[in-house]
Design a protein around this motif. Sequence first.
Motif, short mmCIF file in Angstrom:
data_model
loop_
_atom_site.label_atom_id
_atom_site.label_comp_id
_atom_site.label_asym_id
_atom_site.label_seq_id
_atom_site.Cartn_x
_atom_site.Cartn_y
_atom_site.Cartn_z
N GLY A 146 -9.59 -19.69 9.85
CA GLY A 146 -9.37 -19.32 8.45
C GLY A 146 -10.67 -19.05 7.71
N ASP A 147 -11.70 -19.85 8.02
CA ASP A 147 -13.00 -19.61 7.40
C ASP A 147 -13.50 -18.21 7.74
OD1 ASP A 147 -12.93 -22.21 6.42
OD2 ASP A 147 -14.25 -23.00 7.99
N ARG A 148 -13.39 -17.85 9.01
CA ARG A 148 -13.84 -16.52 9.44
C ARG A 148 -12.96 -15.43 8.83
NH1 ARG A 148 -15.00 -15.48 15.61
NH2 ARG A 148 -17.15 -15.88 15.02
N LEU A 149 -11.65 -15.64 8.81
CA LEU A 149 -10.76 -14.63 8.25
C LEU A 149 -11.06 -14.39 6.77
CD1 LEU A 149 -8.39 -12.69 8.59
CD2 LEU A 149 -6.85 -14.63 8.10
N ARG A 150 -11.26 -15.45 6.00
CA ARG A 150 -11.59 -15.28 4.58
C ARG A 150 -12.91 -14.53 4.42
NH1 ARG A 150 -9.01 -20.07 4.76
NH2 ARG A 150 -10.88 -21.31 5.07
N GLU A 151 -13.86 -14.82 5.31
CA GLU A 151 -15.15 -14.10 5.28
C GLU A 151 -14.92 -12.62 5.58
OE1 GLU A 151 -19.05 -13.93 8.09
OE2 GLU A 151 -18.35 -15.93 7.55
N LEU A 156 -12.55 -12.82 0.66
CA LEU A 156 -11.73 -13.57 -0.30
C LEU A 156 -12.21 -15.01 -0.40
CD1 LEU A 156 -8.11 -12.43 0.65
CD2 LEU A 156 -9.48 -11.70 -1.32
N SER A 157 -12.17 -15.54 -1.60
CA SER A 157 -12.46 -16.96 -1.81
C SER A 157 -11.24 -17.77 -1.37
CB SER A 157 -12.74 -17.23 -3.29
OG SER A 157 -11.54 -17.05 -4.05
N ARG A 158 -11.42 -19.08 -1.22
CA ARG A 158 -10.28 -19.96 -0.90
C ARG A 158 -9.22 -19.87 -2.01
NH1 ARG A 158 -10.48 -23.66 3.27
NH2 ARG A 158 -8.92 -24.96 2.24
N ASP A 159 -9.67 -19.81 -3.27
CA ASP A 159 -8.71 -19.74 -4.37
C ASP A 159 -7.87 -18.46 -4.29
OD1 ASP A 159 -9.50 -22.18 -5.43
OD2 ASP A 159 -10.82 -21.28 -6.93
N GLN A 160 -8.50 -17.35 -4.02
CA GLN A 160 -7.76 -16.09 -3.89
C GLN A 160 -6.81 -16.15 -2.69
OE1 GLN A 160 -11.41 -13.75 -3.69
NE2 GLN A 160 -10.58 -12.42 -5.30
N PRO A 182 -16.08 -3.40 6.48
CA PRO A 182 -16.44 -2.91 5.15
C PRO A 182 -15.30 -2.11 4.49
CG PRO A 182 -18.27 -2.56 6.65
CD PRO A 182 -17.09 -3.00 7.49
N GLN A 183 -14.60 -1.31 5.28
CA GLN A 183 -13.48 -0.54 4.72
C GLN A 183 -12.31 -1.45 4.36
OE1 GLN A 183 -12.62 3.34 6.52
NE2 GLN A 183 -14.45 3.03 7.77
N LEU A 184 -12.08 -2.47 5.19
CA LEU A 184 -11.02 -3.43 4.90
C LEU A 184 -11.34 -4.19 3.61
CD1 LEU A 184 -8.48 -5.06 5.51
CD2 LEU A 184 -9.88 -6.49 7.03
N GLN A 185 -12.56 -4.65 3.46
CA GLN A 185 -12.95 -5.39 2.26
C GLN A 185 -12.79 -4.54 1.01
OE1 GLN A 185 -16.87 -6.93 3.10
NE2 GLN A 185 -16.08 -8.43 4.56
N GLN A 186 -13.09 -3.26 1.14
CA GLN A 186 -12.91 -2.35 0.01
C GLN A 186 -11.44 -2.26 -0.39
OE1 GLN A 186 -14.11 1.75 0.72
NE2 GLN A 186 -15.04 1.80 -1.31
N LYS A 187 -10.54 -2.16 0.59
CA LYS A 187 -9.11 -2.13 0.33
C LYS A 187 -8.65 -3.43 -0.32
CE LYS A 187 -7.49 0.87 4.09
NZ LYS A 187 -6.34 1.64 3.69
N ILE A 188 -9.15 -4.55 0.20
CA ILE A 188 -8.75 -5.87 -0.30
C ILE A 188 -9.12 -6.02 -1.77
CG2 ILE A 188 -9.12 -8.36 -0.08
CD1 ILE A 188 -7.48 -7.28 2.21
N THR A 189 -10.30 -5.53 -2.18
CA THR A 189 -10.71 -5.68 -3.59
C THR A 189 -9.77 -4.94 -4.52
OG1 THR A 189 -12.26 -3.81 -3.46
CG2 THR A 189 -13.16 -6.02 -3.06
N LEU A 190 -9.12 -3.88 -4.04
CA LEU A 190 -8.16 -3.15 -4.87
C LEU A 190 -6.81 -3.85 -4.92
CD1 LEU A 190 -8.94 0.47 -3.58
CD2 LEU A 190 -9.76 -0.62 -5.69
N ILE A 191 -6.49 -4.61 -3.89
CA ILE A 191 -5.15 -5.23 -3.78
C ILE A 191 -5.14 -6.65 -4.32
CG2 ILE A 191 -3.44 -6.03 -2.10
CD1 ILE A 191 -4.26 -3.63 -0.37
N VAL A 192 -6.21 -7.41 -4.08
CA VAL A 192 -6.27 -8.82 -4.50
C VAL A 192 -7.31 -8.94 -5.60
CG1 VAL A 192 -6.68 -11.19 -3.75
CG2 VAL A 192 -5.63 -9.56 -2.17
N PRO A 193 -6.86 -9.06 -6.83
CA PRO A 193 -7.81 -9.14 -7.96
C PRO A 193 -8.59 -10.45 -7.96
CG PRO A 193 -5.57 -9.47 -8.73
CD PRO A 193 -5.48 -9.14 -7.28
N ASP A 194 -9.76 -10.40 -8.62
CA ASP A 194 -10.60 -11.62 -8.76
C ASP A 194 -9.90 -12.66 -9.60
OD1 ASP A 194 -12.67 -10.69 -7.22
OD2 ASP A 194 -13.77 -9.85 -8.92
#
Length: 191
Positions: A59-64, A68-72, A179-191
């Motif tokens: 889970g630590d690696r997946l969040r990295e 995503l933070s643990r809270d998100q 990097p492309q996945l993280q970019q998608k995630i920022t659009l889907i999971v707000p801060d």
Amino acid sequence: MSLPELLRQVRACRICVDQLPLGPRPVVQADSRARLLIVGQAPGVKVHETGIPFNDASGDRLREWLGLSRDQFYDPSRVAIVPMGFCYPGRGKSGDNPPRPECAPAWRAQLLAELPDIELTLLVGRYAQEWHLGKGMNLTERVSRWQEFGPDYIPLPHPSPRNNLWLRRNPWFEQELLPQLQQKITLIVPD
């Protein structure tokens, strides 16, 4: 049936109680507002003990990977986590056993029907990928061809430390896909 009632039924499930070495403890996270769905394999021992999905080194690696933070990650209104098997399936020759075969047919369709806002599904590991994308490719082929499954699905290797060799042999995963996945995630999971 409402999602809260369905989750109560899932968490009370005893379908394969006689095959589970540590007994049943279904682990799932879902809310009808979630926009990201993570489909894992089945909980490991640490997750079984805590009842919290991906509450281990994987889970630590997946969040990295996801940025995503643990809270998100643990906010069910943002991220649904619906593995192929909800309970720890026991230990096999080279790691944990596969998810119990009874689980997905019993619960999967009902749960996914209650997640109407999912924009992206991450398929973590072989069992999740074969269920959603079919058989016929190995993990490396599926992950390397990830753009062919979009925009709805992205196959990922399991983030287990056991896959360090795979990650070293496939540097394109961290250099190109993440990097492309993280970019998608920022659009889907707000801060």
